[in-house]
Design a protein around this motif. Structure first.
Motif, PDB file in Angstrom:
ATOM      1  N   GLU A  72       0.927  -0.978   0.620  1.00 36.55           N
ATOM      2  CA  GLU A  72      -0.279   0.170  -0.226  1.00 36.55           C
ATOM      3  C   GLU A  72       0.480   1.429  -0.325  1.00 36.55           C
ATOM      4  OE1 GLU A  72      -4.010  -0.503   2.007  1.00 36.55           O
ATOM      5  OE2 GLU A  72      -2.965  -2.103   3.519  1.00 36.55           O
ATOM      6  N   SER A 103      -1.044   5.057   0.051  1.00 37.27           N
ATOM      7  CA  SER A 103      -2.262   4.757   0.236  1.00 37.27           C
ATOM      8  C   SER A 103      -2.139   5.762   1.113  1.00 37.27           C
ATOM      9  CB  SER A 103      -3.117   3.594   1.432  1.00 37.27           C
ATOM     10  OG  SER A 103      -2.106   3.276   2.302  1.00 37.27           O
ATOM     11  N   ALA A 118      -5.345  12.028  -3.178  1.00 40.42           N
ATOM     12  CA  ALA A 118      -5.978  11.243  -4.200  1.00 40.42           C
ATOM     13  C   ALA A 118      -5.715  11.779  -5.566  1.00 40.42           C
ATOM     14  CB  ALA A 118      -8.171  11.772  -4.477  1.00 40.42           C
ATOM     15  N   ARG A 141      -1.556  10.460  -4.851  1.00 38.60           N
ATOM     16  CA  ARG A 141      -1.951   9.417  -5.344  1.00 38.60           C
ATOM     17  C   ARG A 141      -1.872   8.833  -6.712  1.00 38.60           C
ATOM     18  NH1 ARG A 141      -5.316   5.195  -1.349  1.00 38.60           N
ATOM     19  NH2 ARG A 141      -5.062   2.734  -2.674  1.00 38.60           N
ATOM     20  N   THR A 199      -2.514  -3.297  -2.443  1.00 34.92           N
ATOM     21  CA  THR A 199      -3.421  -2.325  -2.553  1.00 34.92           C
ATOM     22  C   THR A 199      -4.953  -2.472  -1.717  1.00 34.92           C
ATOM     23  OG1 THR A 199      -3.665   0.226  -3.180  1.00 34.92           O
ATOM     24  CG2 THR A 199      -3.983  -2.492  -4.775  1.00 34.92           C
ATOM     25  N   HIS A 200      -5.679  -1.443  -1.347  1.00 32.82           N
ATOM     26  CA  HIS A 200      -6.950  -1.673  -1.016  1.00 32.82           C
ATOM     27  C   HIS A 200      -7.776  -0.916  -2.271  1.00 32.82           C
ATOM     28  CE1 HIS A 200      -6.623  -2.617   3.402  1.00 32.82           C
ATOM     29  NE2 HIS A 200      -7.422  -2.907   3.098  1.00 32.82           N
ATOM     30  N   SER A 201      -7.617  -0.242  -3.451  1.00 32.93           N
ATOM     31  CA  SER A 201      -8.087   0.780  -4.246  1.00 32.93           C
ATOM     32  C   SER A 201      -8.399  -0.241  -5.250  1.00 32.93           C
ATOM     33  CB  SER A 201      -7.078   1.843  -4.268  1.00 32.93           C
ATOM     34  OG  SER A 201      -7.340   2.459  -5.392  1.00 32.93           O
ATOM     35  N   ASP A 251      -9.621   0.338  -8.322  1.00 31.52           N
ATOM     36  CA  ASP A 251      -8.812   1.491  -9.407  1.00 31.52           C
ATOM     37  C   ASP A 251      -7.283   1.117  -9.549  1.00 31.52           C
ATOM     38  OD1 ASP A 251     -11.921   2.145 -10.067  1.00 31.52           O
ATOM     39  OD2 ASP A 251     -11.487   3.908  -8.785  1.00 31.52           O
ATOM     40  N   GLU A 252      -6.273   1.798  -8.185  1.00 35.36           N
ATOM     41  CA  GLU A 252      -5.219   1.775  -8.355  1.00 35.36           C
ATOM     42  C   GLU A 252      -4.894  -0.380  -8.927  1.00 35.36           C
ATOM     43  OE1 GLU A 252      -2.479   3.442  -5.731  1.00 35.36           O
ATOM     44  OE2 GLU A 252      -3.022   1.436  -4.775  1.00 35.36           O
ATOM     45  N   SER A 312     -12.754  -2.867 -12.979  1.00 33.60           N
ATOM     46  CA  SER A 312     -13.129  -2.917 -11.548  1.00 33.60           C
ATOM     47  C   SER A 312     -14.924  -3.497 -10.793  1.00 33.60           C
ATOM     48  CB  SER A 312     -13.261  -1.023 -11.571  1.00 33.60           C
ATOM     49  OG  SER A 312     -12.274  -0.600 -11.887  1.00 33.60           O
TER      50      SER A 312
END
Length: 242
Positions: A152, A155, A159, A162, A184-186, A188-189, A230
């Motif tokens: 991460e 994180s 935004a 990032r 990652t928790h994202s 989209d990432e 996504s």
């Protein structure tokens, strides 16, 4: 490059990971997503040799991992730069610790690659959070690792920064490809960066699904094709927590 074979890890009565089977190619970018506590960070520490598996095997370049390796780097969520060392000195630290000789030219090349040429003599407190994490990225690359493990790393950033660093990492990987495992928790990432995305179930972490992202690079957030992947991943995460 990386082979995980029936990997499991427990901490006393807590089963963090169970039955992980995964292969990562030498130039492949694999993202790992899942709910908090599913064992994502534990997985990286096992591959890095910072933890020993309770059962199963970890191979890097065909060799079993029993301790940290020089050709494997680990980048954390926080930059963890030494405040008394300059940008250049922080980047050079792994080369010094590992006794790799003079890597000054390599460090300057990396700083230029991430847009930090001219900041070599600055101290960490003189940099923004995004710039500090760029320094951390250079430090992770200084020994030219065959494997990069990233926990991460963006994180804690706003935004906009990032997104900028995700695009920067994509460019670095295009120019100097290597095996990357990126937690990652994202969603989209993960879709922006990865060739494949591993979806872990809640504890004990198991591989629920592996999703291919067969889209050409460079990629940009907002692409219709990325949005479709996504949405699919959000559905998968809903399945494993239902």
């Amino acid at each position: 490059m990386i082979s995980l074979q029936l990997l499991a890890r427990t901490f006393g009565p807590v089963h963090a990971l169970a039955g992980i089977d995964l292969e990562v190619g030498g130039h492949e970018f694999v993202a790992v997503i899942g709910r908090s506590g599913c064992g994502k960070s534990t997985l990286l520490r096992l591959i890095a040799g910072l933890l020993a598996p309770t059962s199963g095997r970890i191979l890097v370049a065909g060799q079993e991992v029993t301790r940290p390796r020089r050709d494997v780097s680990l980048m954390f969520q926080r930059p963890a730069l030494l405040p008394w060392r300059s940008v250049l000195a922080n980047v050079l630290l792994p080369a010094e610790v590992l006794g790799l000789g003079d890597h000054r030219d390599r460090a300057l090349e990396l700083l230029d690659l991430v847009g930090l040429a001219g900041f070599e003599k600055r101290l960490p407190h003189e940099l923004s959070g995004g710039m500090q994490q760029r320094v951390s990225l250079c430090r992770s690359l200084i020994q030219s690792p065959r494997v990069m493990l990233m926990d991460e790393p963006f994180s804690a950033l706003d935004a906009i920064t990032r997104t900028e660093l995700s695009e920067e990492l994509q460019r670095v990987q295009l120019e100097h490809p290597r095996a990357v495992v990126f937690v990652t928790h994202s969603i989209d990432e993960a879709v922006l960066l990865a060739d494949r995305i591993v979806v872990l179930s809640p504890r004990p972490g198991r591989i629920h699904e592996i999703v291919d992202v067969p889209l050409p690079r460079p990629r940009a957030l907002g692409q219709v094709e990325l949005d479709e992947v996504s949405r699919s991943l959000r559905g998968l995460l809903g399945e494993v927590t239902a």
